[in-house]
Design an enzyme around this catalytic site. Sequence first.
Site, PDB file in Angstrom:
ATOM      1  N   LYS A 269       0.853  -1.186   0.000  1.00 14.61           N
ATOM      2  CA  LYS A 269       0.000   0.000   0.000  1.00 14.61           C
ATOM      3  C   LYS A 269       0.889   1.236   0.000  1.00 14.61           C
ATOM      4  O   LYS A 269       1.831   1.340   0.785  1.00 14.61           O
ATOM      5  CB  LYS A 269      -0.891  -0.007   1.241  1.00 14.61           C
ATOM      6  CG  LYS A 269      -1.760   1.226   1.389  1.00 14.61           C
ATOM      7  CD  LYS A 269      -2.556   1.151   2.690  1.00 14.61           C
ATOM      8  CE  LYS A 269      -3.374   2.411   2.899  1.00 14.61           C
ATOM      9  NZ  LYS A 269      -4.127   2.370   4.171  1.00 14.61           N
ATOM     10  N   HIS A 335      -7.015  -8.190   9.150  1.00 18.89           N
ATOM     11  CA  HIS A 335      -6.241  -6.959   9.286  1.00 18.89           C
ATOM     12  C   HIS A 335      -6.021  -6.594  10.759  1.00 18.89           C
ATOM     13  O   HIS A 335      -5.097  -5.853  11.101  1.00 18.89           O
ATOM     14  CB  HIS A 335      -6.960  -5.824   8.559  1.00 18.89           C
ATOM     15  CG  HIS A 335      -6.096  -4.647   8.256  1.00 18.89           C
ATOM     16  ND1 HIS A 335      -5.799  -3.687   9.198  1.00 18.89           N
ATOM     17  CD2 HIS A 335      -5.458  -4.266   7.126  1.00 18.89           C
ATOM     18  CE1 HIS A 335      -5.024  -2.758   8.663  1.00 18.89           C
ATOM     19  NE2 HIS A 335      -4.796  -3.094   7.410  1.00 18.89           N
TER      20      HIS A 335
END
Length: 416
Positions: A269, A335
């Site tokens: 990311k 996550h």
Amino acid sequence: MLTDIAARKAKPRDKPYKLSDSAGLFLLVTVRGARSWRMKYRFGGKEGLLTFGLYPEVTLTEARDRRAAARRLIRDGIDPAPSKAPQAEATDTPTFETVARDWHALHAPKWKEHHAKNILNELERDVFPFIGKAAIADLDPPAILEALRKVEARPALEAARRARQRMSAVFVFGIGSSLCANDPAAIVVGALAPKRPNKKRPAMLKLVEIKKLLRDVEKMRAYPGTQLAIRLLALTAVRPGEVAGAAWTEFTGLDTDEPLWTIPADRMKAVEGQRADHLVPLSIQAVEILKAVATLTGKGPLPFPNTRWAHKPMGENTMGHLIDRAGYKGKHVPHGFRSTFSTRMNDVAEREGRDRDRAIIDLMLAHIPKDEVEGIYNRNAYMRRRRELAQQWADMLLAGFAPAASLLMTSRRSGG
């Protein structure tokens, strides 16, 4: 309704034929065997036809998603057909698509192959169908905004924002090449739908809770590769997609004192505009997991492949589904292991008076401290301490757990 099996087994005949799904969606099978998703619809009293791409590149689920997006546009009074942007009349008039492909070809060599492919796929999906055939010099802000509104309506707000960025880069390239005079994509940035606030992901933060979660997951009757992936995710605190998409070539030194996982930048990311490979020092327990899963998938390119296709990564939701099945739906998501790691290791740092460890823990999570980008954001920064912290976390988390290889035997006995 159409099934994936029926679509996959569709064979060519003497004449083209259709396999209908519902709400206007059908699969057209040509005499040469090409299978193309189409959708019939009516708008303003006239019949229209949309094309969504070829099967299996576009799956049945994706085709249904695109049909749903088109129906939402119709409901909102918008024709889902490609934009009526001005078309290039002369064959030598540069269209947006031709300029965009030239821009992509210029920059692709400096990008990772995967990243370059993603950019082109996004252009072909979200931009070219709406403005690709328009003369780049004739495009104006209303035409750009109309195209972006159709992407937003899917709904795909992040995809729309990325599409605008790609458009703007193409226009800048066109200006430099004297093909257009301005960048209308830059003007519409303030007219896009606002980003949705990030939802807080559920996470269990107490060590005793997360250990119980792992035990419950590992007791499940399930494919051992998924259980091993969850254990590795909990140990490394990377993002779920980075475990699911890992390749064997990313792991080095597994038989040395410095085993390392190098996650390529194009799989990371982007944070604060920075992109770099992320280095993950591996604990002894993490290496054990990889060696265990190698007995299942070591002959293929991926440690955690899709159970149907060895060359494709595990689905992004596979680990989450198993955690849900174990009884933790709404309590913890894949996550969430990142929050668990951060909370517990920062507590240890405070207890031991190691204030500097806080920045190193952020670095292990691939977070970039805004005031320390130059000093700490370095591929090899604090590697020795990162390795120590990774091992300390593994020892805390898996104390009392059976070796990773035992999951293979347990799952086989239970029929998983």
